[in-house]
Write a protein that holds these residues in place. Structure first.
Motif, PDB file in Angstrom:
ATOM      1  N   SER A 106      12.122  24.220 -16.209  1.00 13.71           N
ATOM      2  CA  SER A 106      13.193  23.424 -16.806  1.00 13.71           C
ATOM      3  C   SER A 106      14.585  23.996 -16.532  1.00 13.71           C
ATOM      4  O   SER A 106      15.580  23.302 -16.761  1.00 13.71           O
ATOM      5  CB  SER A 106      12.981  23.301 -18.314  1.00 13.71           C
ATOM      6  N   HIS A 107      14.664  25.225 -16.066  1.00 17.93           N
ATOM      7  CA  HIS A 107      15.964  25.854 -15.840  1.00 17.93           C
ATOM      8  C   HIS A 107      16.306  25.976 -14.352  1.00 17.93           C
ATOM      9  O   HIS A 107      17.339  25.480 -13.917  1.00 17.93           O
ATOM     10  CB  HIS A 107      16.016  27.231 -16.491  1.00 17.93           C
ATOM     11  N   TYR A 108      15.478  26.701 -13.623  1.00 15.91           N
ATOM     12  CA  TYR A 108      15.746  26.973 -12.214  1.00 15.91           C
ATOM     13  C   TYR A 108      14.491  26.690 -11.405  1.00 15.91           C
ATOM     14  O   TYR A 108      13.516  27.434 -11.492  1.00 15.91           O
ATOM     15  CB  TYR A 108      16.139  28.438 -12.000  1.00 15.91           C
ATOM     16  N   ILE A 109      14.527  25.623 -10.611  1.00 15.49           N
ATOM     17  CA  ILE A 109      13.336  25.236  -9.853  1.00 15.49           C
ATOM     18  C   ILE A 109      12.983  26.281  -8.805  1.00 15.49           C
ATOM     19  O   ILE A 109      11.803  26.548  -8.553  1.00 15.49           O
ATOM     20  CB  ILE A 109      13.503  23.828  -9.237  1.00 15.49           C
ATOM     21  N   TRP A 110      13.986  26.907  -8.195  1.00 16.44           N
ATOM     22  CA  TRP A 110      13.690  27.907  -7.162  1.00 16.44           C
ATOM     23  C   TRP A 110      13.044  29.151  -7.758  1.00 16.44           C
ATOM     24  O   TRP A 110      12.146  29.743  -7.162  1.00 16.44           O
ATOM     25  CB  TRP A 110      14.957  28.287  -6.400  1.00 16.44           C
ATOM     26  N   LEU A 111      13.480  29.537  -8.928  1.00 16.03           N
ATOM     27  CA  LEU A 111      12.854  30.671  -9.613  1.00 16.03           C
ATOM     28  C   LEU A 111      11.419  30.322 -10.000  1.00 16.03           C
ATOM     29  O   LEU A 111      10.514  31.152  -9.882  1.00 16.03           O
ATOM     30  CB  LEU A 111      13.663  31.054 -10.850  1.00 16.03           C
TER      31      LEU A 111
ATOM     32  N   LEU B 103       9.429  28.209  -8.460  1.00 14.04           N
ATOM     33  CA  LEU B 103       8.613  28.239  -7.243  1.00 14.04           C
ATOM     34  C   LEU B 103       8.320  29.669  -6.799  1.00 14.04           C
ATOM     35  O   LEU B 103       7.197  29.987  -6.398  1.00 14.04           O
ATOM     36  CB  LEU B 103       9.309  27.468  -6.123  1.00 14.04           C
ATOM     37  N   LEU B 104       9.321  30.521  -6.877  1.00 16.66           N
ATOM     38  CA  LEU B 104       9.128  31.934  -6.509  1.00 16.66           C
ATOM     39  C   LEU B 104       8.091  32.593  -7.409  1.00 16.66           C
ATOM     40  O   LEU B 104       7.200  33.303  -6.928  1.00 16.66           O
ATOM     41  CB  LEU B 104      10.458  32.686  -6.586  1.00 16.66           C
ATOM     42  N   LEU B 105       8.182  32.355  -8.699  1.00 18.91           N
ATOM     43  CA  LEU B 105       7.216  32.936  -9.631  1.00 18.91           C
ATOM     44  C   LEU B 105       5.821  32.364  -9.428  1.00 18.91           C
ATOM     45  O   LEU B 105       4.825  33.095  -9.569  1.00 18.91           O
ATOM     46  CB  LEU B 105       7.679  32.721 -11.071  1.00 18.91           C
ATOM     47  N   ALA B 106       5.724  31.094  -9.107  1.00 15.55           N
ATOM     48  CA  ALA B 106       4.411  30.490  -8.857  1.00 15.55           C
ATOM     49  C   ALA B 106       3.764  31.120  -7.626  1.00 15.55           C
ATOM     50  O   ALA B 106       2.565  31.450  -7.643  1.00 15.55           O
ATOM     51  CB  ALA B 106       4.551  28.986  -8.683  1.00 15.55           C
ATOM     52  N   VAL B 107       4.542  31.299  -6.570  1.00 19.73           N
ATOM     53  CA  VAL B 107       4.009  31.937  -5.358  1.00 19.73           C
ATOM     54  C   VAL B 107       3.615  33.384  -5.658  1.00 19.73           C
ATOM     55  O   VAL B 107       2.557  33.854  -5.225  1.00 19.73           O
ATOM     56  CB  VAL B 107       5.038  31.851  -4.212  1.00 19.73           C
ATOM     57  N   LEU B 108       4.448  34.079  -6.412  1.00 20.84           N
ATOM     58  CA  LEU B 108       4.133  35.459  -6.792  1.00 20.84           C
ATOM     59  C   LEU B 108       2.858  35.521  -7.624  1.00 20.84           C
ATOM     60  O   LEU B 108       2.022  36.412  -7.441  1.00 20.84           O
ATOM     61  CB  LEU B 108       5.301  36.063  -7.569  1.00 20.84           C
ATOM     62  N   GLY B 109       2.668  34.566  -8.511  1.00 14.58           N
ATOM     63  CA  GLY B 109       1.448  34.518  -9.326  1.00 14.58           C
ATOM     64  C   GLY B 109       0.206  34.289  -8.485  1.00 14.58           C
ATOM     65  O   GLY B 109      -0.829  34.925  -8.693  1.00 14.58           O
ATOM     66  N   VAL B 110       0.303  33.384  -7.516  1.00  9.40           N
ATOM     67  CA  VAL B 110      -0.844  33.117  -6.640  1.00  9.40           C
ATOM     68  C   VAL B 110      -1.154  34.352  -5.787  1.00  9.40           C
ATOM     69  O   VAL B 110      -2.328  34.707  -5.599  1.00  9.40           O
ATOM     70  CB  VAL B 110      -0.568  31.878  -5.761  1.00  9.40           C
ATOM     71  N   PHE B 111      -0.114  35.018  -5.292  1.00  8.63           N
ATOM     72  CA  PHE B 111      -0.342  36.240  -4.525  1.00  8.63           C
ATOM     73  C   PHE B 111      -0.947  37.339  -5.396  1.00  8.63           C
ATOM     74  O   PHE B 111      -1.806  38.099  -4.939  1.00  8.63           O
ATOM     75  CB  PHE B 111       0.944  36.756  -3.892  1.00  8.63           C
ATOM     76  N   ASN B 112      -0.543  37.416  -6.646  1.00  3.40           N
ATOM     77  CA  ASN B 112      -1.105  38.413  -7.555  1.00  3.40           C
ATOM     78  C   ASN B 112      -2.596  38.151  -7.792  1.00  3.40           C
ATOM     79  O   ASN B 112      -3.403  39.084  -7.800  1.00  3.40           O
ATOM     80  CB  ASN B 112      -0.339  38.404  -8.878  1.00  3.40           C
ATOM     81  N   ILE B 113      -2.956  36.898  -7.966  1.00  2.00           N
ATOM     82  CA  ILE B 113      -4.367  36.546  -8.149  1.00  2.00           C
ATOM     83  C   ILE B 113      -5.153  36.880  -6.883  1.00  2.00           C
ATOM     84  O   ILE B 113      -6.237  37.472  -6.943  1.00  2.00           O
ATOM     85  CB  ILE B 113      -4.509  35.058  -8.512  1.00  2.00           C
ATOM     86  N   GLY B 114      -4.609  36.517  -5.725  1.00  2.00           N
ATOM     87  CA  GLY B 114      -5.270  36.820  -4.457  1.00  2.00           C
ATOM     88  C   GLY B 114      -5.418  38.312  -4.222  1.00  2.00           C
ATOM     89  O   GLY B 114      -6.449  38.780  -3.734  1.00  2.00           O
ATOM     90  N   TRP B 115      -4.372  39.071  -4.579  1.00  2.00           N
ATOM     91  CA  TRP B 115      -4.426  40.516  -4.416  1.00  2.00           C
ATOM     92  C   TRP B 115      -5.520  41.109  -5.304  1.00  2.00           C
ATOM     93  O   TRP B 115      -6.236  42.029  -4.906  1.00  2.00           O
ATOM     94  CB  TRP B 115      -3.074  41.125  -4.751  1.00  2.00           C
ATOM     95  N   GLY B 116      -5.698  40.551  -6.495  1.00  2.00           N
ATOM     96  CA  GLY B 116      -6.759  41.023  -7.387  1.00  2.00           C
ATOM     97  C   GLY B 116      -8.139  40.780  -6.791  1.00  2.00           C
ATOM     98  O   GLY B 116      -9.020  41.647  -6.846  1.00  2.00           O
ATOM     99  N   PHE B 117      -8.337  39.593  -6.189  1.00  2.00           N
ATOM    100  CA  PHE B 117      -9.620  39.307  -5.543  1.00  2.00           C
ATOM    101  C   PHE B 117      -9.839  40.209  -4.330  1.00  2.00           C
ATOM    102  O   PHE B 117     -10.958  40.679  -4.098  1.00  2.00           O
ATOM    103  CB  PHE B 117      -9.703  37.843  -5.128  1.00  2.00           C
ATOM    104  N   MET B 118      -8.795  40.461  -3.557  1.00  2.62           N
ATOM    105  CA  MET B 118      -8.932  41.343  -2.387  1.00  2.62           C
ATOM    106  C   MET B 118      -9.257  42.764  -2.826  1.00  2.62           C
ATOM    107  O   MET B 118     -10.113  43.432  -2.229  1.00  2.62           O
ATOM    108  CB  MET B 118      -7.646  41.337  -1.555  1.00  2.62           C
ATOM    109  N   PHE B 119      -8.593  43.238  -3.871  1.00  2.00           N
ATOM    110  CA  PHE B 119      -8.849  44.579  -4.372  1.00  2.00           C
ATOM    111  C   PHE B 119     -10.283  44.698  -4.878  1.00  2.00           C
ATOM    112  O   PHE B 119     -10.967  45.682  -4.620  1.00  2.00           O
ATOM    113  CB  PHE B 119      -7.858  44.915  -5.494  1.00  2.00           C
TER     114      PHE B 119
END
Length: 59
Positions: free
Chosen positions: A25-30, A32-48
């Motif tokens: 609701s505030h910053y769409i770019w932020l 999107l950045l956080l969503a991508v970071l969240g997906v990478f964090n989940i993927g990193w957990g599966f890789m680890f």
């Protein structure tokens, strides 16, 4: 993977994705950045987890 590390990945992913939902609701770019970071964090957990499982099978 230890339970503490699993909990860390779960909680950090939830917090990042919740922050992304709040940021929509505030910053769409932020958001999107956080969503991508969240997906990478989940993927990193599966890789680890896969690397840890593979290393324990060799021993």
């Amino acid at each position: 993977m230890s339970k503490a590390l699993s909990l860390w990945f779960a909680v950090s992913s939830i917090l990042i994705l919740a922050a992304s939902a709040i940021a929509i609701s505030h910053y769409i770019w932020l958001a999107l950045l956080l969503a991508v970071l969240g997906v990478f964090n989940i993927g990193w957990g599966f890789m680890f987890k896969a690397k840890h499982r593979k290393s324990t099978l060799k021993a």
